[in-house]
Scaffold this active site. Structure first.
Site, short mmCIF file in Angstrom:
data_model
loop_
_atom_site.label_atom_id
_atom_site.label_comp_id
_atom_site.label_asym_id
_atom_site.label_seq_id
_atom_site.Cartn_x
_atom_site.Cartn_y
_atom_site.Cartn_z
N PRO A 1 17.33 8.04 35.76
CG PRO A 1 15.38 8.84 36.30
CD PRO A 1 16.29 8.16 35.23
CB SER B 1 37.59 12.93 33.32
OG SER B 1 36.92 14.41 32.99
NE ARG C 1 44.01 45.51 37.34
CZ ARG C 1 44.26 45.79 38.37
NH1 ARG C 1 43.50 47.17 38.06
NH2 ARG C 1 43.28 46.43 39.94
CG LEU D 1 22.62 6.29 26.52
CD1 LEU D 1 22.01 5.07 26.14
CD2 LEU D 1 24.01 6.81 26.01
CD1 TRP E 1 20.58 12.41 33.88
CD2 TRP E 1 20.56 14.91 34.76
NE1 TRP E 1 21.09 12.66 35.29
CE2 TRP E 1 20.59 14.30 35.80
CE3 TRP E 1 20.53 16.43 34.74
CZ2 TRP E 1 20.43 14.71 36.86
CZ3 TRP E 1 20.09 16.86 35.92
CH2 TRP E 1 20.08 16.20 36.96
CD GLU F 1 27.86 13.88 23.43
OE1 GLU F 1 28.25 13.56 22.94
OE2 GLU F 1 27.07 14.96 23.78
N GLY F 2 30.28 11.05 28.25
CA GLY F 2 30.40 10.19 29.11
C GLY F 2 31.55 11.14 30.45
#
Length: 379
Positions: free
Chosen positions: A128, A366, A268, A125, A156, A363-364
């Site tokens: 540039p 935030s 630790r 989808l 991408w 995928e979108g």
């Protein structure tokens, strides 16, 4: 309301956990460092049914639901977020789109080998000039009667170099804007289809990301999914499911980083006692546990909502938004708890921190998730 997983889900979850520990963990640091695609591991995932989890058994899939898929993806992402996103794209974007909207011929030809893991899929989808603004498609699919001529560039693209089957979003009728967009099935090797160089990325380095270039690629009309102009709606519908997959990936990264930080804090010692005895570390661990559990509930609810056949755009966006931000915060704190050791590769958490960032972007972003949520609550 029942928050307990049934025995079937627990068995599926355990199988994924065992696979991640036994097959993914060995070599994960080297694959990340050298950006090596996990060929053998993805083949094994296909054999286990992980590459077509929600596909009906009629087409060679596992025939499971979105919650089972989410459980598996979470376990895999705890160990290797690159393998998780390879699986997510094949399942959520490619297989789901083909099974839901494809013709019977398309399902037999393309979905069956994708669901079995015999072949790998990619979804294209982004361009540039068309990332968050998915309506601005400059890739064109000119209608030539019995075929389309595909021209343009996609950016991408996860699985871009190793995929066999690509779902390409392209503009056919510019005068109709987003209502003139189509989705075409393109096969690797079609004349005029070129794969660009692999991107050298910050994180998820063993998943391959490429640009795709199309120059007069002849795509048969029967490779169009849905009616003429259905492409944009197809992309939005498949991305809703994809966001559940990325939420599960982000959840896995967060949970994996937390588990490593918790174990390290108990081993630790400073000032004669485990650092988990220090309140400063205890508060970090407590905050991580709260945020991860909230992300898990949002992600599982989004998957459950999809499984009920209910609208799930808001739920998917909420899960993806929160889980990705938790993955980023938790992985940063995991590095901090490890101190200097967190900055070296052998302790894994620095890789998780790098892998986490992309979950806030692809995928979108935030910001786009907040737009989706706001749009849904203000209807």
């Amino acid at each position: 309301m029942n928050f307990e997983l049934n025995e079937e889900y627990k068995i599926i979850q355990e199988a994924a956990r065992d696979f991640a520990q036994q097959d993914l963990k060995p070599g994960v640091i080297e694959r990340d460092e050298k950006a090596v695609f996990p060929y053998e591991q993805i083949k094994k995932m296909g054999e286990l049914g992980f590459m077509g989890m929600m596909v009906s058994s009629q087409y060679g899939g596992a025939g499971l639901d979105a919650l089972a898929y989410t459980l598996v993806l979470e376990e895999i992402a705890k160990i290797d977020a690159s393998a998780a996103v390879i699986m997510s794209v094949n399942n959520s974007l490619v297989c789901y789109g083909l099974e839901t909207y494809g013709t019977e011929e398309q399902k037999e030809k393309y979905l069956r080998p994708l669901a079995s893991g015999e072949k790998l899929g990619a979804f294209a989808l982004s361009e540039p000039e068309a990332g968050s603004d998915a309506t601005s498609q400059h890739t064109t699919a000119a209608d030539q009667g019995d075929h389309y001529l595909l021209n343009g560039t996609k950016n991408w693209i996860t699985n871009g170099g190793n995929a066999d089957i690509y779902l390409i979003i392209a503009q056919t009728h510019p005068e109709k804007a987003h209502r003139g967009i189509n989705v075409l099935i393109v096969e690797k090797g079609m004349p005029g289809f070129t794969i660009g160089p692999k991107e050298n990325k910050l994180g998820i380095r063993s998943s391959d990301t490429h640009s795709l270039l199309f120059s007069d690629v002849k795509v048969p009309k029967e490779n169009r999914i849905g009616e003429d102009g259905f492409g944009f709606k197809f992309a939005m519908k498949t991305l809703d499911g994809g966001r559940i997959g990325i939420a599960a990936q982000a959840l896995g990264i967060a949970a994996g980083a937390y588990e490593l930080a918790l174990a390290y804090a108990q081993e630790r010692k400073t000032f004669g006692k485990p650092i988990s005895d220090h309140q400063a570390i205890q508060f970090k661990l407590a905050d991580m546990e709260v945020e991860i559990e909230a992300a898990r509930l949002l992600t599982y609810k989004a998957a459950w909502t999809k499984d009920q056949g209910l609208p799930y755009s808001k739920e998917a966006a909420m899960a993806k938004l929160h889980a990705s931000e938790v993955a980023m915060k938790t992985s940063i704190e995991a590095v901090q708890i490890h101190g200097g050791y967190g900055y070296v590769k052998e302790y894994h958490v620095e890789r998780m921190m790098r892998d986490a960032k992309i979950t806030q972007i692809y995928e979108g972003t935030s910001e786009i998730q907040r737009l989706v949520i706001a749009r849904e609550i203000l209807k």
